[in-house]
Structure formats: C-alpha cells, structure tokens
Motif scaffolding. Structure first.
Motif, PDB file in Angstrom:
ATOM      1  N   UNK A 419      86.240  -8.847  88.217  1.00 12.61           N
ATOM      2  CA  UNK A 419      87.088  -8.755  87.024  1.00 12.61           C
ATOM      3  C   UNK A 419      88.534  -8.478  87.421  1.00 12.61           C
ATOM      4  N   UNK A 420      88.704  -7.603  88.422  1.00 15.16           N
ATOM      5  CA  UNK A 420      90.055  -7.246  88.852  1.00 15.16           C
ATOM      6  C   UNK A 420      90.772  -8.418  89.514  1.00 15.16           C
ATOM      7  N   UNK A 421      90.015  -9.433  89.937  1.00 19.70           N
ATOM      8  CA  UNK A 421      90.651 -10.609  90.542  1.00 19.70           C
ATOM      9  C   UNK A 421      91.205 -11.578  89.499  1.00 19.70           C
ATOM     10  N   UNK A 422      90.875 -11.373  88.228  1.00 15.13           N
ATOM     11  CA  UNK A 422      91.374 -12.263  87.174  1.00 15.13           C
ATOM     12  C   UNK A 422      92.879 -12.107  87.008  1.00 15.13           C
ATOM     13  N   UNK A 423      93.550 -13.197  86.682  1.00 11.81           N
ATOM     14  CA  UNK A 423      94.996 -13.144  86.442  1.00 11.81           C
ATOM     15  C   UNK A 423      95.302 -12.174  85.306  1.00 11.81           C
ATOM     16  N   UNK A 424      96.328 -11.374  85.515  1.00  8.88           N
ATOM     17  CA  UNK A 424      96.765 -10.455  84.470  1.00  8.88           C
ATOM     18  C   UNK A 424      96.067  -9.120  84.469  1.00  8.88           C
ATOM     19  N   UNK A 425      95.079  -8.930  85.354  1.00 17.90           N
ATOM     20  CA  UNK A 425      94.338  -7.670  85.397  1.00 17.90           C
ATOM     21  C   UNK A 425      94.768  -6.874  86.632  1.00 17.90           C
TER      22      UNK A 425
END
Length: 508
Positions: A419-425
């Motif tokens: 999840x932390x690899x998603x853009x904006x996170x």
C-alpha cells in the motif's frame, strides 16, 4: 569467537595516534581512547569492583559514557542499562532482578533525585526518578560533582585519568551487557549479552558496511560506532539529544566529510527535507546510510535515491536479542513487489527457520546468552511472522498485531508495504477497531497522503482490490496528518493510532 573488548583494544594499540573519536571540541586518538578504558578498568578494580559485578548504568551516550561503559566491561563487570524514567516501581523490580553491586549515573540524576525541590521539578516534566543516592551499592558519577552525589562516590573522569590495568583478559563468554526489553513491574525481562556475542554482531556489521581505517562514521549508536573503532575508522558523535527530526540542518551539517552514518527513518526524512529545501548541501563523500529501528517506507527510499545519488542505502533488520540478522539495499527493497516487506539476506553466520505458525526463529554467534534468570537460548523467537525465500527474509507481520475479522486473520505487515508503494501514499498502517462483537474487529487503513487527501484516498480505494487479498480489504480508509510513533526509533504506535481513530469515529 571474537571478544569485543580485546578486539577494540588491539585496534587502539595498532592505530596509536590516529584519530579515533570526535565529539564537539573533544578529540581522542586511539592511544588515548584505549588508555582511558584501561585506566577506568584499573580504577574500578582498585576500588573493589570484582569480575561478575553488575553496574546499573544511567549515563548518556557521549564519549565519557562510552569510556566508562567499556572500562566497566574491561574490569570484568557487566553494564546494566537502566532507564531512569521507567518509574520507581518498575525501576525497583529491575533492580531486584539484576542485583547490581554498583551504580554509574550522571551527577545530575543524583542531584535531581536527592532533594524534594529537584524531585518535584523532575515530576513536573513527567519523570518519577528513583532515589539514586539511596541505592545500597557503590557509586560512580559522570560529569562535574553536584550536591546529592553520595559521599565516597568515584568520579568517572578521575578513574579515566588514573593508572591503567596491565592486561585485559580475553573472555568472550563473560557477561558484558544487560538490556531490559519488555515485561511488567511484576516480571521484568532483560537480555544478557556476552563479550563474544557483542563482538560477533559488531564484526558482521563492520564487514557488511566495508568499514576500514580511511572511513569516518557519524552516529550516536554503539551498534555502528564500536565496529567502526574496531575497524580503525574515526567515530564522530553528534551532541547528545541532537535528533535530526528536531534540528535537521545542524545534524546534516555534521555529515560533512563522513563516509557512513546510521539514522532511524524519521531522522533521515528530516535530513532529506533540509537537503531538498536547500538549507544544507548534500554531504560530499557519504557512501553509506544505514537505516533501522523502524519500518522504512518505500517513498523515503525513492526520495533518498534522488537526493543522494551514488549513496548506498542499507536497511538492517535485527532486535536486542540478536543484532544484526539481515540487511537489504534500497534497490532490493524497491524491487520486491510481492506481499510482505523484504528484510533482506541473512548476514554471515546467522541462521533462520519458521515455526509451524509462521513465526521467524533465528540463531547465530551474535545471539544473546538468554534472558536474565531464564535458561540459555538456542534460538530466538522474534515475534515476527515471515517466509523464507532462500536466504532472504520476507516479513509478513507481527503476531501481536494480527487483526481478527470473523474467521479471517489479517496480518498488517503483509499488506502495508504494498500500500505504501502506491503513488501519493507516504505511510500506511492497518489497525483493528473493536466492533462490540466477540472475535470481530473493524479493519481501518490509515494513510498519510502525499498531497490532497480526498484524491489519494479515492485512488487507494480503487487500487486495493487488485493489490491485496479480498479478505484483508479495509472497512474504512482514513487520511491522517501523521502516524503516531513511539520510542527513540519512532516506530508506528499502533495502540495510539487505534485510540486516535476510535475518537474520530466516535465524533462522527
């Protein structure tokens, strides 16, 4: 097995007048540093410290404190790290468990705990200090003498300037360090390390970081500072209490001319902020940044790679019982696109296996002797759930962090890195909130958006069904300004986050 102390003193003899330790205006050569350790050992032996004596230790990590701690070990004693802010009841329980015959503390701690006015002032700052001056032990004080220091106490500075011991035994099996890790007032728990287990761990770290006499290491952490000295490198120490997250410009300025440093992720993020804002230039000559003590989010590694090109970013996995266990470069962590968080490849000598429930079990020459008052350890149950991919460890969660939703057990660590690899996170943490039904929790995903909250939340919600298991999809996604953290290493404080989210839900 390598004895940490004799290895260090051998380097001091070999390197002689080469610079060893620098902090502020203080400069010590290897000869001077080794001489102070030997002198401290000689003074303590002359004062009556016997092999096996435990010394309650409450001295800040500055050069004088490092010399005193190593001098205690050289005299045959054991350093028992004591947190003066633990509270009187827990402090008393730890005292009963360890049975120290000596105490070494800052003169300020003696003064602060000896008088009603100073105890009241400390209490107003949230510190319930134990009465150091009334401990039934022999005393050593660090710093200048202050009222409250017990009569007959030995000055650490005077010990370090006295006659040196002629020899220091090579004794890798001798107890050297006791560190409290967990437990309650009724049952405190303390890890016992020997000179050999410490020496093994530090030599592995020095080898992985390729430390040598030409290097300069900037840290206040013994786990990197001591192997630097053993390798013949110069150790520069930031002033005590100087956290990069509080004073990033001053901290980053100390990296000039440094080849290696250690940071917890929160401090490293602040250094990158200062560099990105142009408040401090990128440090020239820096080759390696070691990160540890808390999860390292992918956006931090990507940002560091852009701001510090050519610098190796090394994340280290370990715990008090066995340091280090595994290491991974930023490139390796970012290339891992499967479930879980890549801790890295096992370091030389370390072995690992998983229990039937998935818990990671580790062993090696750097494993502690065990817990004080308990049988010796053959291997350490980490409390981490993991899978092994050859010699690589992939962490999938903490046993105690498991969320129960109906018949599904959800391990946050399995999904948070993806999840932390998603853009904006910037950060992502999953927690369970009570629903009022036995054996059932509401799953809430808290994210720190790197931009406007609503679009990021919407994008995350849309991406999750193809990213994580259907059974782990959160019931709610909440944007927060920051994830609460705990401890000096600023790990996510899941309990504080649960309380914060419960209040938010209750206020709707």
């Amino acid at each position: 097995m390598t004895d940490l102390l004799t290895a260090l003193l051998a380097t001091c003899d070999e390197r002689g007048d080469a610079p060893a330790l620098r902090s502020g205006a203080l400069r010590l050569t290897f000869r001077e540093f080794g001489g102070r350790i030997r002198a401290t050992a000689g003074g303590l032996r002359a004062a009556g410290l016997e092999p096996g004596d435990r010394v309650l230790f409450s001295v800040r990590p500055e050069p004088a404190g490092v010399v005193l701690a190593l001098g205690i070990v050289a005299a045959g004693g054991t350093v028992v790290f004591a947190d003066p802010g633990a509270g009187p009841e827990l402090f008393a329980a730890r005292l009963a468990l360890t049975g120290p015959r000596w105490a070494a503390a800052e003169s300020l701690l003696y003064a602060a705990s000896a008088f009603r006015a100073t105890r009241w002032a400390a209490r107003r700052r949230g510190l319930l200090l134990p009465a150091y001056d009334r401990l039934p032990v022999r005393h050593v004080y660090a710093g200048r003498w202050l009222p409250g220091v017990p009569r007959g106490a030995h000055a650490a500075a005077r010990l370090a300037a006295g006659p040196a011991v002629s020899t220091v035994d090579d004794a890798p099996d001798r107890e050297a360090l006791v560190v409290f890790t967990s437990g309650t007032t009724a049952a405190p728990r303390a890890v016992v390390h020997t000179r050999g287990s410490l020496g093994a761990g530090l030599s592995v770290l020095a080898g992985r970081c390729a430390l040598g006499p030409a290097d300069v290491v900037h840290t206040d952490q013994l786990m990197l500072g001591l192997p630097a000295l053993v390798a013949g490198a110069l150790w520069t120490m930031p002033p005590y209490g100087l956290a990069a997250s509080a004073e990033p410009v001053r901290y980053a300025s100390g990296l000039r001319g440094v080849t290696h440093t250690f940071c917890v992720p929160a401090d490293f993020a602040a250094v990158l902020d200062a560099i990105a804002a142009g408040r401090v230039p990128p440090p020239t000559g820096l080759r390696s940044v070691m990160l540890g003590g808390a999860p390292v989010p992918p956006p931090l590694l990507r940002r560091a790679g852009a701001l510090l090109p050519g610098v190796e970013l090394l994340t280290v996995y370990g715990m008090t019982e066995i340091v280090p266990v595994a290491a991974a470069t930023a490139e390796e962590k970012l290339a891992h696109d499967g479930p879980g968080d890549l801790a890295g490849a096992l370091l030389p000598g370390v072995r690992a296996r998983t229990a039937p429930d998935g818990e990671l079990l580790v062993r090696g020459p750097n494993l502690c002797r065990g817990y004080l008052g308990e049988p010796p350890l053959a291997e350490h149950a980490t409390g981490d759930l993991a899978r092994l991919d050859g010699d690589r460890i992939v962490l999938v969660g903490r046993k105690k962090d498991m969320i129960i939703r109906g018949r599904v057990n959800i391990y946050p660590g399995l999904y948070e890195p993806a999840i932390a690899r998603l853009d904006g996170v910037a950060e992502a943490v999953l927690v369970g909130l009570p629903t009022g039904l036995a054996g059932d929790e509401k799953v809430v995903l808290a994210i720190v958006p790197d931009g406007p909250a609503q679009p990021v939340v919407a994008a995350v919600r849309a991406a999750l069904p193809t990213l994580i298991d259907a059974g782990a999809l959160p019931d709610e996604i909440v944007a927060v300004a920051a994830i609460p953290v705990t401890g000096r290493t600023a790990k996510p404080d899941r309990e504080a986050l649960r309380r914060m989210l419960e209040r938010q839900c209750a206020s709707r």
